[in-house]
Design an enzyme around this catalytic site. Structure first.
Site, PDB file in Angstrom:
ATOM      1  N   GLY A 132     -50.014 -47.062  46.742  1.00 41.74           N
ATOM      2  CA  GLY A 132     -49.046 -47.001  46.028  1.00 41.74           C
ATOM      3  C   GLY A 132     -47.722 -47.053  46.217  1.00 41.74           C
ATOM      4  CB  THR A 134     -45.690 -46.105  52.172  1.00 40.05           C
ATOM      5  OG1 THR A 134     -46.291 -45.025  51.983  1.00 40.05           O
ATOM      6  CG2 THR A 134     -46.194 -46.296  53.199  1.00 40.05           C
ATOM      7  NE  ARG A 152     -52.793 -38.443  50.136  1.00 42.95           N
ATOM      8  CZ  ARG A 152     -52.375 -39.758  49.716  1.00 42.95           C
ATOM      9  NH1 ARG A 152     -51.707 -40.036  48.639  1.00 42.95           N
ATOM     10  NH2 ARG A 152     -52.702 -41.008  49.743  1.00 42.95           N
TER      11      ARG A 152
HETATM   12  P1  ATP Z   1     -50.249 -45.243  50.029  1.00 39.97           P
HETATM   13  O1  ATP Z   1     -49.913 -45.342  51.524  1.00 39.97           O
HETATM   14  O2  ATP Z   1     -49.109 -44.952  49.344  1.00 39.97           O
HETATM   15  O3  ATP Z   1     -51.154 -44.983  49.889  1.00 39.97           O
HETATM   16  P2  ATP Z   1     -52.009 -47.452  51.224  1.00 39.97           P
HETATM   17  O4  ATP Z   1     -51.927 -48.807  51.000  1.00 39.97           O
HETATM   18  O5  ATP Z   1     -52.000 -45.919  52.045  1.00 39.97           O
HETATM   19  O6  ATP Z   1     -50.357 -46.965  50.189  1.00 39.97           O
HETATM   20  P3  ATP Z   1     -54.794 -46.835  50.520  1.00 39.97           P
HETATM   21  O7  ATP Z   1     -55.253 -46.823  48.700  1.00 39.97           O
HETATM   22  O8  ATP Z   1     -55.374 -45.958  50.540  1.00 39.97           O
HETATM   23  O9  ATP Z   1     -53.524 -47.000  50.046  1.00 39.97           O
HETATM   24  O10 ATP Z   1     -55.412 -48.211  50.429  1.00 39.97           O
HETATM   25  C1  ATP Z   1     -55.084 -49.653  49.811  1.00 39.97           C
HETATM   26  C2  ATP Z   1     -56.283 -50.335  48.885  1.00 39.97           C
HETATM   27  O11 ATP Z   1     -56.637 -50.926  50.746  1.00 39.97           O
HETATM   28  C3  ATP Z   1     -57.081 -49.631  48.706  1.00 39.97           C
HETATM   29  O12 ATP Z   1     -57.456 -49.694  47.313  1.00 39.97           O
HETATM   30  C4  ATP Z   1     -58.102 -50.444  49.473  1.00 39.97           C
HETATM   31  O13 ATP Z   1     -58.562 -51.738  48.782  1.00 39.97           O
HETATM   32  C5  ATP Z   1     -58.205 -51.224  50.696  1.00 39.97           C
HETATM   33  N1  ATP Z   1     -57.881 -50.670  51.972  1.00 39.97           N
HETATM   34  C6  ATP Z   1     -58.539 -48.956  52.173  1.00 39.97           C
HETATM   35  N2  ATP Z   1     -58.477 -48.293  53.539  1.00 39.97           N
HETATM   36  C7  ATP Z   1     -59.803 -49.795  53.567  1.00 39.97           C
HETATM   37  C8  ATP Z   1     -60.041 -49.912  54.472  1.00 39.97           C
HETATM   38  N3  ATP Z   1     -61.607 -48.923  55.691  1.00 39.97           N
HETATM   39  N4  ATP Z   1     -61.233 -51.209  54.544  1.00 39.97           N
HETATM   40  C9  ATP Z   1     -60.980 -52.303  53.456  1.00 39.97           C
HETATM   41  N5  ATP Z   1     -60.114 -51.721  52.726  1.00 39.97           N
HETATM   42  C10 ATP Z   1     -58.975 -50.886  52.873  1.00 39.97           C
END
Ligand code: ATP
Length: 328
Positions: A16, A131, A177
């Site tokens: 995000g 984030t 969330r």
């Molecule tokens: P926010 O906190 O705003 O949701 P975030 O970085 O936690 O941001 P996610 O959608 O959970 O957002 O993760 C971003 C991207 O990181 C995912 O779309 C994926 O490409 C990669 N990613 C997340 N978890 C994994 C995992 N376990 N293994 C490999 N890639 C991952």
């Protein structure tokens, strides 16, 4: 101080978007130029790494972005990066460009991806917490959190005008969330009647009692802040549950939604992003890897990504207690 092995750093934003990501990219790239490195922008997060959307950056690419919301590198969620084949493609593309280190700006998911990628391919990677959720350990605040709180409070101030004019009861849903950091701050900062967060269950009966007590005390407006992942449901759900018990109230629901992600970063977020951007590059040059740069008690700290993403950062009990005292 420089580790000769690193000459080309790739930077990406993932997950995000958050206000201040541009300021972080700028700081990473500026620091890279300062240390005579080649800097590469990886567009659309891990998806762009897989699709080879990688461009060498020049000074002009990062001019006037410090003050802009969003991320000029764009962000994405990549299902393919979760697969071994996807990560192999991403690695092959980095090698094509000769990129030998990464700075990943994003939330816990993005840092999990960086950790895995480092374990599989050994490319030194440093994470920067970007984030609005503030749900990463290893830093007091994540980039974007302060701006998101300011935006939420500004919106709630406006809602209060109409709430007061009509003696309305408003349920305002904010983002979060799994984490109530925005909610608890918005609750304290906007004099909410109650704040419902994912970490704590507040029985509906207790909420009704509190609102009845406030009516007796002649409070002229009531705003209840609900984090989207609240244990009793979202704002609309709670409003529905409560309306029969408070029939004299005109109850309204406002979901702040994505407006909390937008806007120019606050001064706090700009400074935080700038400090972390420079520190990430210096960390890589000092041989650090698989860590997240953060600030705790005003000091730069590097925390293993595996610890930062544990999800064990909690809303401070003091904050919760203070919000409660101020809402009665
Ligand atoms: P926010 O906190 O705003 O949701 P975030 O970085 O936690 O941001 P996610 O959608 O959970 O957002 O993760 C971003 C991207 O990181 C995912 O779309 C994926 O490409 C990669 N990613 C997340 N978890 C994994 C995992 N376990 N293994 C490999 N890639 C991952």
């Amino acid at each position: 101080m420089e580790n000769k092995a690193i000459t080309k750093i790739g930077v990406l934003t993932s997950g995000g978007d958050a206000p201040g990501m541009n300021a972080a990219i700028r700081a990473v790239v500026r620091a890279g130029f300062y240390y005579n490195l080649e800097m590469y922008g990886i567009y659309r997060g891990y998806e762009g790494m897989i699709q080879n959307e990688i461009k060498k950056l020049e000074s002009k690419n990062i001019a006037h972005i410090l003050e802009r919301g969003g991320t000029f590198l764009k962000s994405a969620r990549s299902a393919e990066f979760r697969t071994e084949e996807g990560r192999q493609k991403a690695y092959d593309n980095l090698k094509k460009h000769g990129i030998d280190a990464l700075v990943v700006i994003g939330g816990d998911g993005s840092l999990t991806g960086a950790h895995l990628f480092f374990k599989e391919f050994g490319i030194p990677a440093i994470g920067i917490p970007g984030t609005i959720d503030n749900d990463l350990a290893g830093t007091d605040h994540t980039i974007g959190f302060d701006t998101a709180c300011n935006t939420a409070i500004e919106a709630i101030d406006k809602i209060r005008d109409t709430a007061t004019s009509h003696d309305r009861l408003f349920f305002v849903e904010v983002m979060g969330r799994d984490a109530g950091f925005i909610a608890i701050n918005a609750g304290i900062g906007s004099a909410a009647a109650a704040t419902l967060i994912p970490e704590k269950k507040m029985p509906i009966e207790r909420l009704v009692e509190r609102l009845k007590a406030r009516t007796k005390a002649m409070k002229t407006s009531n705003i209840v802040i609900v984090a989207e992942g609240g244990k009793s449901g979202g704002a609309a759900e709670i409003a529905e549950k409560i309306k029969k018990q408070l029939p004299y109230y005109d109850i309204k629901v406002t979901i702040l939604g994505h407006l909390q992600r937008g806007g120019a970063p606050s001064s706090y977020d700009r400074v935080l992003a700038s400090k972390l951007g420079v520190s990430a590059v210096e960390g890589l040059l000092h041989g650090k890897h698989d860590v997240m740069a953060g600030i705790i008690n005003n000091k730069i700290v590097f925390t293993p990504i595996s610890k930062a993403i544990l999800g064990d950062k909690e809303v401070d009990e003091d904050d919760f207690r203070i919000a409660k005292i101020l809402s009665t």
